[in-house]
Design a protein around this motif. Structure first.
Motif, PDB file in Angstrom:
ATOM      1  N   GLU A 108     -21.529 -25.042  65.356  1.00 36.25           N
ATOM      2  CA  GLU A 108     -21.611 -26.194  64.845  1.00 36.25           C
ATOM      3  C   GLU A 108     -22.569 -26.466  63.753  1.00 36.25           C
ATOM      4  O   GLU A 108     -22.451 -27.007  62.964  1.00 36.25           O
ATOM      5  CB  GLU A 108     -21.687 -27.571  65.476  1.00 36.25           C
ATOM      6  N   GLY A 109     -23.555 -25.720  63.561  1.00 31.85           N
ATOM      7  CA  GLY A 109     -24.518 -26.199  62.607  1.00 31.85           C
ATOM      8  C   GLY A 109     -24.298 -25.419  61.198  1.00 31.85           C
ATOM      9  O   GLY A 109     -23.354 -24.922  60.844  1.00 31.85           O
ATOM     10  N   SER A 110     -25.013 -25.875  59.997  1.00 33.78           N
ATOM     11  CA  SER A 110     -25.049 -25.376  58.355  1.00 33.78           C
ATOM     12  C   SER A 110     -25.461 -24.187  59.140  1.00 33.78           C
ATOM     13  O   SER A 110     -25.453 -23.049  57.619  1.00 33.78           O
ATOM     14  CB  SER A 110     -26.355 -26.375  58.227  1.00 33.78           C
ATOM     15  N   VAL A 111     -25.939 -23.237  59.867  1.00 30.64           N
ATOM     16  CA  VAL A 111     -26.412 -21.733  59.904  1.00 30.64           C
ATOM     17  C   VAL A 111     -26.279 -21.520  61.213  1.00 30.64           C
ATOM     18  O   VAL A 111     -25.674 -22.586  62.049  1.00 30.64           O
ATOM     19  CB  VAL A 111     -27.910 -21.485  59.536  1.00 30.64           C
TER      20      VAL A 111
ATOM     21  N   TRP B 201     -25.362 -22.548  67.945  1.00 30.33           N
ATOM     22  CA  TRP B 201     -25.343 -22.973  66.161  1.00 30.33           C
ATOM     23  C   TRP B 201     -24.049 -22.970  65.653  1.00 30.33           C
ATOM     24  O   TRP B 201     -24.203 -23.249  64.178  1.00 30.33           O
ATOM     25  CB  TRP B 201     -25.925 -21.932  64.996  1.00 30.33           C
TER      26      TRP B 201
END
Lengths: 214, 270, 214
Positions: A68-71, A66
């Protein structure tokens, strides 16, 4: 439903057959949970058949997945949880015009004293701040679930002792009080500031200006 | 940071008789008109004192105490109306400063004690520094990302199956229910269930089911080829019980002919 | 924070520069929202500078991205939302083991009578219970597939005869009705229920009292 064997985790194996499936379950549990989930809770997902080390490793893998993710997946005082990255918040704020609480200096200073000096009484806080602490200030912090009464000091009047809560740590993304920012060394302040150097010098200078200024 | 620590310089501190007051006074003289704003701007006397020391290199001990005292006493009247408590704290601070100053004016004893804490300024300095430490800590705390303000918790809906979870019943529940009934009705003898009776009853249900939707069933159909003696007996008992309860009729048109079992249910509904 | 320019979406462009960033924002908004978000809401995230088509396309891409995951992005009547996949539910239930609902006494007693005295009519049940049996009670058991009408008794009114089903046996882990616990051993009754000790007496007085109590 409970009769169905979980093919994923045969009970005679301590290792799950498919770590990816385990990760999916972990992910779903963490994405749906209101509160941070400690390892002990996460273990229940697999009928306590997975070891703490395996779970930790898989959680770390999830965290990386995660990154690299938004969360992001983080570990706070009460366990693991997902939350949005900081840079996303300005967008989300557009959906909720309701402004999150911003605390007055009185509230923040009171909170800092409780966090760093806990357990403290209201009297302790007043002594440090040099002003009386109004009830609403403490109420705001209690209502937020950040401080709580944990007992009484055994002195006349038996004043209430306040301490910070686990939710305080959770809400600030901290795992423990030790992760609070370090306090500024008071000694440095004195050295840096010539103006109060005078106060710190053991031998005061009885200079001529003093009588006049009085 | 500086914004946090001190009033901003761009906005007037107060408007005094229409004149914006852009700066905090350089010492503890506060124009009475600005006092109220002042009390809001600073957290208290420690905060103000700290500000003056930091910002304006105020020499605490250089403050003309007599003038200050006179002025502060005048505030009491003004402040009595609302923030008396806070005003009192400012006054107390002033009193402390004056005390420090006056003590220092006294001739120093020739034989000094070794106790540093006799220095009247030490306590004030300790308090100032401790307050400053907490003031900075408060600011750092405020800088830490905070839930709701700086980030949001993820909360995905758990999709539930449409079917609600059904109550579970186990055999103990049934037995307890039955016991309750028996107790209540005081009919234990009459309704005592034996294994044989249960078995008969089970076959009664089976025969009724077999007959469902059919006019009749041949007697020998009731007995499966693999049925043991016990089952044959139980089935026969079930049949007799059904006849007794008028649930079926048995007929045989001629001796040694086929025996038919007819459901009275079917008979009447036809 | 709000002072920072949003490089992602210069206000003079209708097209975002970086669709991935837009997707991240959409994802974060959907992951944190309790309710489904309609396109009109999602547009607000970008100050209404993105067209419906672009949002739709990006949402589709998001949906595909999540297709393999533990949660899925769906479009429901009131908008878009994430929810867990159904197969995950059995794991998540372990975290919140709800107390299974219980049947009312009326249902349990009715079921017991049908099980032990089948085939029985509603009248039989009422006679044994001493109170009338409401339709919902029988409906619950029929809907559960535990009892069924197997015929009618040939008496006036032609009442329906009820019996238990195979599913009933299956669900209670019984191979046959004979495996139902029996109540003939007096000792058992005494053990379990002190109050019915009297009933275990081999020859109770029942002849005279029975008709009245029924």
């Amino acid at each position: 439903m409970s009769n169905q064997p979980i093919s994923l985790l045969p009970s005679n194996l301590s290792e799950p057959k498919d770590p990816n499936q385990v990760k999916q379950v972990l992910e779903a549990a963490l994405l749906t949970s209101q509160d941070p989930l400690p390892l002990s809770e996460l273990k229940k997902l697999f009928d306590d058949e997975l070891s703490t080390e395996i779970l930790r490793r898989l959680l770390e893998e999830l965290r990386e997945k995660w990154a690299e993710g938004s969360v992001e997946l983080v570990c706070v005082a009460s366990g693991w949880r997902f939350h949005t990255k900081l840079e996303i918040q300005k967008f989300l704020n557009k959906l909720n015009p309701q402004k999150p609480p911003r605390y007055s200096r009185a509230v923040l200073e009171t909170l800092a004293i409780i966090a760093y000096r806990q357990p403290v009484t209201r009297g302790d806080i007043e002594e440090i701040r040099g002003v009386s602490v109004s009830s609403p200030v403490l109420k705001v912090l209690e209502a937020r679930g950040w401080i709580e009464a944990i007992g009484h000091r055994d002195v006349p009047g038996r004043p209430i002792l306040f301490a910070t809560t686990k939710d305080f740590l959770n809400d600030l993304n901290l795992r423990s009080l030790e992760e609070l920012p370090l306090l500024e060394e008071p000694g440095l302040l004195v050295e840096q500031r010539g103006s109060i150097e005078l106060l710190s010098v053991p031998e005061p200078i009885y200079n001529s200006s003093t009588p006049e200024s009085l | 940071m500086s914004q946090f620590l001190s009033p901003t310089n761009t906005n007037p501190i107060a408007n005094i008789r229409g004149e914006p007051m852009m700066e905090v006074p350089r010492d503890l003289f506060i124009p009475p008109d600005a006092l109220e704003v002042f009390l809001d701007t600073f957290q208290g006397p420690l905060d103000l004192l700290l500000y003056l020391i930091r910002k304006h290199n105020l020499e605490v001990l250089d403050i003309p105490m007599a003038e200050l005292t006179r002025q502060y006493m005048a505030y009491v009247e003004i402040m009595r109306a609302n923030q008396l408590e806070l005003a009192a704290e400012y006054l107390l601070m002033t009193a402390l400063l004056i005390e420090i100053k006056s003590r220092m004016l006294l001739p120093r004893p020739i034989i000094r004690t070794n106790e540093d804490d006799l220095d009247p300024r030490a306590e004030l300095m300790r308090r100032l520094l401790e307050y400053e430490q907490m003031k900075l800590a408060a600011q750092r705390l405020n800088d830490i990302p905070q839930v709701e303000r700086d980030f949001t918790l993820v909360q995905v809906l758990i999709e539930q199956t449409v079917a609600k979870r059904l109550p579970e019943v186990n055999v103990d529940d049934l037995r307890n229910a039955w016991i309750t009934l028996v107790v209540r009705a005081q009919v234990n003898r009459h309704h005592r269930v034996t294994r044989a009776e249960l078995s008969v009853r089970s076959h009664m249900s089976r025969i009724m089911r077999d007959l469902r939707g059919r006019e009749f069933i041949e007697f020998n159909e009731l007995f499966g080829p693999s049925a043991g003696v016990a089952e044959v007996v139980v089935t026969f008992l079930a049949l007799l019980e059904l006849v007794k309860e008028s649930l079926v009729e048995i007929s045989q048109s001629q001796p040694i002919g086929i025996i038919y079992v007819k459901s009275t249910d079917f008979l009447t509904s036809v």
